[in-house]
Enzyme design. Structure first.
Site, mmCIF file in Angstrom:
data_model
loop_
_atom_site.group_PDB
_atom_site.id
_atom_site.type_symbol
_atom_site.label_atom_id
_atom_site.label_comp_id
_atom_site.label_asym_id
_atom_site.label_seq_id
_atom_site.Cartn_x
_atom_site.Cartn_y
_atom_site.Cartn_z
ATOM 1 N N ILE A 154 5.278 2.978 7.512
ATOM 2 C CA ILE A 154 5.424 4.421 7.711
ATOM 3 C C ILE A 154 4.071 5.097 7.536
ATOM 4 O O ILE A 154 3.360 4.822 6.559
ATOM 5 C CB ILE A 154 6.432 4.994 6.691
ATOM 6 C CG1 ILE A 154 7.797 4.323 6.881
ATOM 7 C CG2 ILE A 154 6.545 6.507 6.819
ATOM 8 C CD1 ILE A 154 8.745 4.545 5.726
ATOM 9 N N ASP A 167 6.009 2.592 2.053
ATOM 10 C CA ASP A 167 5.121 1.480 2.393
ATOM 11 C C ASP A 167 4.291 1.896 3.603
ATOM 12 O O ASP A 167 4.821 2.053 4.708
ATOM 13 C CB ASP A 167 5.962 0.238 2.705
ATOM 14 C CG ASP A 167 5.116 -1.009 2.941
ATOM 15 O OD1 ASP A 167 3.913 -0.859 3.204
ATOM 16 O OD2 ASP A 167 5.668 -2.123 2.872
ATOM 17 N N HIS A 168 2.984 2.071 3.399
ATOM 18 C CA HIS A 168 2.127 2.600 4.464
ATOM 19 C C HIS A 168 1.939 1.612 5.617
ATOM 20 O O HIS A 168 1.449 1.978 6.683
ATOM 21 C CB HIS A 168 0.762 2.976 3.880
ATOM 22 C CG HIS A 168 0.124 4.142 4.567
ATOM 23 N ND1 HIS A 168 0.527 4.600 5.801
ATOM 24 C CD2 HIS A 168 -0.905 4.958 4.207
ATOM 25 C CE1 HIS A 168 -0.219 5.629 6.162
ATOM 26 N NE2 HIS A 168 -1.095 5.865 5.206
ATOM 27 N N ARG A 169 2.333 0.358 5.424
ATOM 28 C CA ARG A 169 2.267 -0.601 6.527
ATOM 29 C C ARG A 169 3.325 -0.303 7.578
ATOM 30 O O ARG A 169 3.186 -0.694 8.746
ATOM 31 C CB ARG A 169 2.464 -2.028 5.991
ATOM 32 C CG ARG A 169 1.398 -2.505 5.021
ATOM 33 C CD ARG A 169 1.769 -3.852 4.447
ATOM 34 N NE ARG A 169 3.038 -3.803 3.717
ATOM 35 C CZ ARG A 169 3.638 -4.873 3.202
ATOM 36 N NH1 ARG A 169 3.084 -6.073 3.338
ATOM 37 N NH2 ARG A 169 4.780 -4.735 2.561
ATOM 38 N N PRO A 175 0.856 -1.188 0.000
ATOM 39 C CA PRO A 175 0.000 0.000 0.000
ATOM 40 C C PRO A 175 0.897 1.245 0.000
ATOM 41 O O PRO A 175 1.374 1.680 1.047
ATOM 42 C CB PRO A 175 -0.789 -0.131 1.307
ATOM 43 C CG PRO A 175 0.102 -0.928 2.209
ATOM 44 C CD PRO A 175 0.911 -1.839 1.325
#
Length: 434
Positions: free
Chosen positions: A410, A406-408, A232
């Protein structure tokens, strides 16, 4: 025949198997030191195999298309009398390999390991059903744990006709084999669960020419698609005032004529400094995405445009080296990349990647994270802009920056703070000493 020397495949720099794509010798040929004998290709690199001494080829042991690994005999030759002999090409000789990398692309995947051949799909056969669903179709024969595993991967068990377990029971290995086969046989442009773009006969509209993609570009495309579907990603855009930095760079270059510094080197050094302050940017998710692996080293990949595609050589220990050391190393790696002489190890171990379009143009873009890294910094062309200093507009050199992450791992606030810190560091080079 006891005086014959074996020419063997040296250390492949992480690859377990390579393909012979060109054989440049035949029995009876005279060879000179450093003469290329054969060309091998792995997932990410093309490697030249040179001779270490002069002699005459007696027998060639490989042909184009062969899959070989370290230690495989390439040829037998009789060495020249005046030259000392060796039984094996040294594994770590600096010129023993000359790969042209792929990458990712996106940057390209970290290890240059040849993908394993997928197991053939289980044969289509009638199940020994344990029950029938509402449509009258036999339910797949699998345990609850295997059904859960299939759901996590988004796999429809009805598509696996019969498992390899007792009485046709579907096992986890059957699901893995199905996934591997599907990934390797998916139509170009299509992915699992996503309809492929329909083929079009372009000849009906006019004359065309079809040229195959290079292996590097094909593998880069596969890697980028995998990253795009699994991560994501979010991109944060910002700017840095590099007026003073550029003035300082020009003054240093006027004093130092041999090792010219580029703005990219200062950005690389600044990035390493900021990564120390924000260690989550120098980390990777574990394979099960259940933990975060923090790295105590700081290696930064630099995307380089080459005739064969985009490759990402890695500058090592950026936080421990001077600007001049990094400049020399980057110039050497860039030259090797464009000449097709990068080793697989030259492109491994990166903690974060920089993709710079500054020499071409643009105002912003969205770079794709080079997984398993968790972030990538994009750079476009700096330009003079009027900036209000509180009393008047003054001309300042503004550099656009783009951070994909990577939104998982950060979140948006962390990314914003990271970019603000990086912009401050680039705007005031005195902060490099802090």
């Amino acid at each position: 025949m006891s005086d014959l020397i074996e020419i063997k495949v040296p250390d492949l720099g992480g690859a377990t198997e390579v393909e012979v794509v060109e054989v440049l010798i035949k029995p009876g040929d005279s060879i000179a030191p450093e003469q290329t004998l054969a060309v091998m290709e792995s997932d990410k690199a093309t490697m030249d195999l040179p001779s270490t001494q002069a002699g005459t080829i007696v027998e060639v042991k490989v042909k184009v298309g062969d899959k070989i690994s370290q230690g495989h005999i390439i040829a037998l030759f009789k060495p020249g009398e005046s030259l000392k002999t060796e039984t094996v090409i040294p594994a770590q000789t600096p010129k023993a390999e000359a790969p042209v990398a792929s990458v990712a692309e996106a940057p390209i995947p970290e290890a240059a390991v040849e993908p394993a051949k997928p197991a053939p799909a289980p044969p289509v056969a009638s199940l020994q059903p344990v029950s029938i669903d509402t449509t009258g179709q036999a339910k797949p024969h699998a345990t609850p744990a295997v059904r859960l595993f299939a759901r996590e991967l988004g796999i429809d068990l009805y598509k696996i006709a019969k498992g390899t377990g007792r009485k046709g029971r579907i096992l986890k290995e059957d699901i893995k084999s199905y996934v591997k086969q599907t990934l390797n046989t998916a139509p170009q442009g299509g992915t699992v669960g996503i309809p492929a773009i329909p083929a079009v006969d372009f000849t009906q509209f006019g004359e065309i020419e079809t040229l195959p993609l290079s292996k590097i570009k094909r593998l880069t495309g596969q890697n980028l698609t995998r990253v795009w579907l699994n991560l994501p990603m979010v991109t944060h855009h910002d700017e840095a005032d590099i007026t003073d930095l550029e003035d300082f760079r020009k003054s240093i270059n006027s004093e130092n004529k041999e090792n010219k510094l580029t703005g990219l080197i200062f950005i690389t050094k600044a990035l390493a400094t900021v990564m120390k302050q924000f260690p989550q940017f120098n980390a990777s998710l574990s394979a099960d995405a259940g933990s975060l692996i923090f790295k105590k080293y700081c290696h930064i990949g630099i995307a380089v445009d080459t005739p064969n595609g985009l490759v990402v050589p890695v500058l090592r220990d950026v936080d421990k080296k001077s600007i001049f050391e990094l400049s020399s190393e980057l110039a050497e790696l860039s030259e090797k990349a464009r000449a097709g002489k990068l080793k697989p190890t030259d492109m491994q171990g990166g903690c974060m990647t920089i993709s710079s379009l500054g020499g071409i143009g643009g105002t912003a873009f969205t770079p794709i994270v080079n997984a398993p890294e968790v972030a990538i910094l994009g750079i476009t062309r700096a330009k003079m802009q009027p900036v209000w200093d509180g009393k008047q507009f003054v001309p300042r050199l503004i550099l656009p920056l783009d951070l994909s992450y990577d939104h998982r791992v950060i979140d948006g606030a962390e990314a914003a703070r990271f970019m603000v810190t990086l912009s401050k560091l680039l705007s005031d080079i005195r902060r490099f000493m802090l």
